[in-house]
Design a protein around this motif. Structure first.
Motif, PDB file in Angstrom:
ATOM      1  N   VAL A 132       0.761  -1.346   0.038  1.00 17.68           N
ATOM      2  CA  VAL A 132       0.047   0.008   0.038  1.00 17.68           C
ATOM      3  C   VAL A 132       0.694   1.188   0.086  1.00 17.68           C
ATOM      4  N   ASP A 133       2.096   1.058   0.705  1.00 18.53           N
ATOM      5  CA  ASP A 133       2.784   2.413   0.727  1.00 18.53           C
ATOM      6  C   ASP A 133       3.602   2.631  -0.479  1.00 18.53           C
ATOM      7  N   ALA A 134       3.885   1.485  -1.313  1.00 17.46           N
ATOM      8  CA  ALA A 134       4.297   1.610  -2.517  1.00 17.46           C
ATOM      9  C   ALA A 134       3.112   2.253  -3.667  1.00 17.46           C
ATOM     10  N   LEU A 135       2.269   1.742  -3.485  1.00 14.93           N
ATOM     11  CA  LEU A 135       0.927   2.297  -4.417  1.00 14.93           C
ATOM     12  C   LEU A 135       0.666   3.781  -4.128  1.00 14.93           C
ATOM     13  N   ALA A 136       0.770   4.165  -2.704  1.00 15.65           N
ATOM     14  CA  ALA A 136       0.543   5.516  -2.367  1.00 15.65           C
ATOM     15  C   ALA A 136       1.892   6.569  -3.087  1.00 15.65           C
ATOM     16  N   VAL A 137       2.961   6.029  -3.214  1.00 13.91           N
ATOM     17  CA  VAL A 137       4.177   6.758  -3.669  1.00 13.91           C
ATOM     18  C   VAL A 137       3.743   6.934  -5.356  1.00 13.91           C
ATOM     19  N   LEU A 138       3.344   5.918  -6.117  1.00 17.63           N
ATOM     20  CA  LEU A 138       2.968   5.744  -7.304  1.00 17.63           C
ATOM     21  C   LEU A 138       1.925   6.892  -7.563  1.00 17.63           C
ATOM     22  N   LEU A 139       0.853   6.796  -6.670  1.00 14.17           N
ATOM     23  CA  LEU A 139      -0.307   7.687  -6.867  1.00 14.17           C
ATOM     24  C   LEU A 139      -0.033   9.021  -6.866  1.00 14.17           C
ATOM     25  N   ILE A 144       1.136  14.325  -9.361  1.00  7.29           N
ATOM     26  CA  ILE A 144       2.028  15.433  -9.561  1.00  7.29           C
ATOM     27  C   ILE A 144       2.259  16.166 -10.987  1.00  7.29           C
ATOM     28  N   VAL A 145       1.992  14.574 -12.018  1.00  8.00           N
ATOM     29  CA  VAL A 145       2.231  15.187 -13.522  1.00  8.00           C
ATOM     30  C   VAL A 145       0.601  15.422 -13.917  1.00  8.00           C
ATOM     31  N   GLY A 146      -0.423  15.493 -13.275  1.00  6.41           N
ATOM     32  CA  GLY A 146      -1.653  15.813 -13.671  1.00  6.41           C
ATOM     33  C   GLY A 146      -2.499  14.456 -14.085  1.00  6.41           C
ATOM     34  N   PHE A 147      -2.037  13.346 -13.705  1.00  6.56           N
ATOM     35  CA  PHE A 147      -2.583  12.108 -14.178  1.00  6.56           C
ATOM     36  C   PHE A 147      -3.706  11.744 -13.141  1.00  6.56           C
ATOM     37  N   PHE A 148      -4.915  11.442 -13.591  1.00 10.17           N
ATOM     38  CA  PHE A 148      -5.951  11.145 -12.930  1.00 10.17           C
ATOM     39  C   PHE A 148      -6.328   9.696 -13.261  1.00 10.17           C
ATOM     40  N   TRP A 149      -6.178   8.601 -12.421  1.00 11.57           N
ATOM     41  CA  TRP A 149      -6.076   7.306 -12.697  1.00 11.57           C
ATOM     42  C   TRP A 149      -7.518   6.753 -12.892  1.00 11.57           C
ATOM     43  N   ASP A 172      -2.739  -0.780 -15.660  1.00 16.20           N
ATOM     44  CA  ASP A 172      -4.119  -0.609 -16.474  1.00 16.20           C
ATOM     45  C   ASP A 172      -4.156   0.873 -16.343  1.00 16.20           C
ATOM     46  N   ALA A 173      -4.037   1.579 -17.643  1.00 13.62           N
ATOM     47  CA  ALA A 173      -4.277   2.972 -17.756  1.00 13.62           C
ATOM     48  C   ALA A 173      -5.359   3.490 -18.610  1.00 13.62           C
ATOM     49  N   GLU A 174      -6.515   2.461 -18.853  1.00 17.79           N
ATOM     50  CA  GLU A 174      -7.566   2.647 -19.717  1.00 17.79           C
ATOM     51  C   GLU A 174      -8.687   3.794 -19.204  1.00 17.79           C
ATOM     52  N   GLY A 186     -10.277  18.147  -5.416  1.00 18.22           N
ATOM     53  CA  GLY A 186     -11.354  17.198  -5.358  1.00 18.22           C
ATOM     54  C   GLY A 186     -10.843  15.864  -6.313  1.00 18.22           C
ATOM     55  N   GLN A 187     -10.121  16.212  -7.471  1.00 19.48           N
ATOM     56  CA  GLN A 187      -9.949  14.990  -8.305  1.00 19.48           C
ATOM     57  C   GLN A 187      -8.957  14.008  -7.596  1.00 19.48           C
ATOM     58  N   ARG A 188      -8.170  14.715  -6.820  1.00 20.17           N
ATOM     59  CA  ARG A 188      -7.145  13.841  -6.349  1.00 20.17           C
ATOM     60  C   ARG A 188      -7.986  12.965  -4.939  1.00 20.17           C
ATOM     61  N   GLU A 189      -8.574  13.755  -4.152  1.00 25.61           N
ATOM     62  CA  GLU A 189      -9.235  13.049  -3.169  1.00 25.61           C
ATOM     63  C   GLU A 189     -10.237  11.752  -3.782  1.00 25.61           C
ATOM     64  N   ASN A 190     -10.920  12.032  -5.035  1.00 31.02           N
ATOM     65  CA  ASN A 190     -11.651  11.105  -5.598  1.00 31.02           C
ATOM     66  C   ASN A 190     -10.905   9.880  -5.844  1.00 31.02           C
ATOM     67  N   ASP A 191      -9.568  10.124  -6.453  1.00 37.51           N
ATOM     68  CA  ASP A 191      -8.708   9.045  -6.741  1.00 37.51           C
ATOM     69  C   ASP A 191      -8.278   8.257  -5.514  1.00 37.51           C
ATOM     70  N   LEU A 192      -7.912   8.853  -4.490  1.00 35.53           N
ATOM     71  CA  LEU A 192      -7.680   8.428  -3.348  1.00 35.53           C
ATOM     72  C   LEU A 192      -8.477   7.721  -2.543  1.00 35.53           C
TER      73      LEU A 192
END
Length: 439
Positions: A132-139, A144-149, A172-174, A186-192
């Motif tokens: 989970v910590d590794a996934l948090a770093v990736l997220l 930071i680069v503006g990608f909403f997963w 998976d980036a689809e 709001g977008q960041r919190e949604n992804d989180l």
């Protein structure tokens, strides 16, 4: 193969033409299929052999395949850890001319595993927390680069061992979208929130199948990504104010970011009208601080934590030889030739698919420390190498070609052969000039 086949590819490998694209993916013959563990996917995904390496093939729609292919290429240019897009195959038809689903082809990430393959019998809490910590770093890096997963989960991520931790890679980036102006809160919190809910569901599913340790709390582990994410996000992007007499705190902030594995390319510093307050805020943060230093000094490409561990050993070597005043790159080359490369060469050929060389070296250092603790004296590196190979590495499953997660007790017979001292004698313990024999 039908004549109307259309291939869009970033790779120039004619072997792509030899794969049985005229067959539905589920009907591909066994000689084309590579048996590797894969995560849960809404689409059919299979691994295939292609000219000495392995690719992942996912059946989807033409629009989604092209969109994900381009998104993965864009993320690669932004230096985001993700799988490597290889091709989009469309206009597939079977022998009767009936249409078949388009596919996206990505290269298999060697030494990586889906989360379900990272445990033998039960998933322990500390392993789950590290994932989970590794996934948090990736997220954080994605945001930071503006990608909403849009579909953050353990299943959509691959993990590689990284010196006691894990490094996460987007698979998976689809559902993802890149916003040039960055993401809103709001977008960041949604992804989180998507991440928290999906991780809880994945761990509860494992719990229902009896695949997690009794003490593992899926909800607590999934909540951990929120805390880990917010803590790292604040450190990387948050502003900080202090009096002008405390300018040393600028270097302290940069040092903390370096310790986390990030470099600052740009720092905004503002002073108040009265000249008594300084406000700083990182503006451009680049991951891979230790990776870049190791690559610059030695040419070795390793994970961030692996690079940190190798650099620590390099610094210890430099101090033990009294070479602090010498050119850093010259000492690094000497360490590479005298320490790292002999250890890697000592690994028997049949065991080199177990772990990456940098991970092997990290584990060897740990193993040597434990041996020294047990013996109450320092252990020569040559002795530690032999012990590590025969008592640890031989018993690991191959992570370059692992077949799948082990779900039951392992009943196998492993022969521990005597160590070929000629092959692994990387040092002479009686040589007083050999640092590794002493330290």
């Amino acid at each position: 193969m039908s004549g109307s086949l259309s291939i869009t590819s970033a790779m120039t490998d004619p072997a792509l033409l030899d794969l049985p694209w005229h067959l539905p993916l589920e009907a591909w013959p066994s000689e084309n299929i590579a048996t590797l563990p894969k995560g849960i996917s809404r689409h059919l995904v299979r691994f295939a052999h292609l000219a000495g390496h392995v690719v992942a093939i996912k059946e989807t729609t033409a629009e989604m395949a092209r969109g994900e292919y381009e998104m993965l290429r864009t993320l690669q240019k932004l230096e985001i850890p993700c799988v490597d897009p290889a091709a989009v195959i469309t206009n597939r038809t079977d022998a009767e001319g009936e249409p078949l689903k388009p596919v996206l082809v990505t290269r298999h990430l060697r030494f990586s595993l889906p989360y379900r393959a990272l445990f033998s019998q039960t998933l322990r809490p500390d392993t789950a927390t590290r994932l989970v910590d590794a996934l948090a770093v990736l997220l954080v890096r994605l945001h930071i680069v503006g990608f909403f997963w849009g579909d953050v989960s353990l299943s959509n991520t691959l993990f590689r061992r990284d010196a006691g931790a894990f490094a996460a890679y987007l698979v998976d980036a689809e559902t993802g979208k890149l916003y040039e102006g960055g993401l809103s809160n709001g977008q960041r919190e949604n992804d989180l929130e998507i991440a928290r809910v999906n991780i809880a569901g994945e761990l509860l599913d494992l719990e229902a199948g009896g695949k997690v340790a009794d003490e593992l709390d899926p909800v607590r582990i999934s909540d951990g990504i929120v805390e880990a994410y917010r803590s790292l996000w604040q450190e990387l992007t948050g502003s900080e104010s202090f009096s002008s007499a405390e300018r040393w705190r600028i270097n302290e902030r940069v040092g903390r970011l370096n310790d986390l594995g990030f470099d600052i390319e740009e720092l905004a510093i503002r002073t108040s009208d009265a000249g008594t307050t300084v406000r700083i805020q990182p503006k451009v943060v680049d991951a891979g601080h230790h990776q870049r230093r190791l690559l610059r000094l030695t040419g070795l490409d390793a994970g961030e934590n692996q690079a940190r561990r190798l650099l620590n050993d390099l610094d210890s070597y430099r101090a033990s030889y009294g070479k602090e005043a010498l050119d850093e790159e010259m000492v690094a080359h000497e360490w590479l030739v005298r320490v790292f490369e002999p250890v890697v060469r000592a690994i028997p050929t049949e065991l080199r698919g177990k772990l990456e060389p940098a991970e092997v070296f990290h584990q060897l250092l740990d193993h040597r420390w434990f041996l020294a603790q047990q013996a109450s004296h320092d252990i020569p590196l040559a002795e530690a190498v032999g012990s590590y190979i025969n008592t640890v590495l031989r018993h690991r499953r191959d992570e370059a070609t692992v077949i799948g997660p082990q779900t039951g007790a392992i009943t196998t017979s492993i022969e521990v052969v005597p160590l070929d001292t000629a092959a692994v004698a990387v040092v002479d313990p009686d040589d007083e000039n050999d640092w590794r024999a002493k330290v």
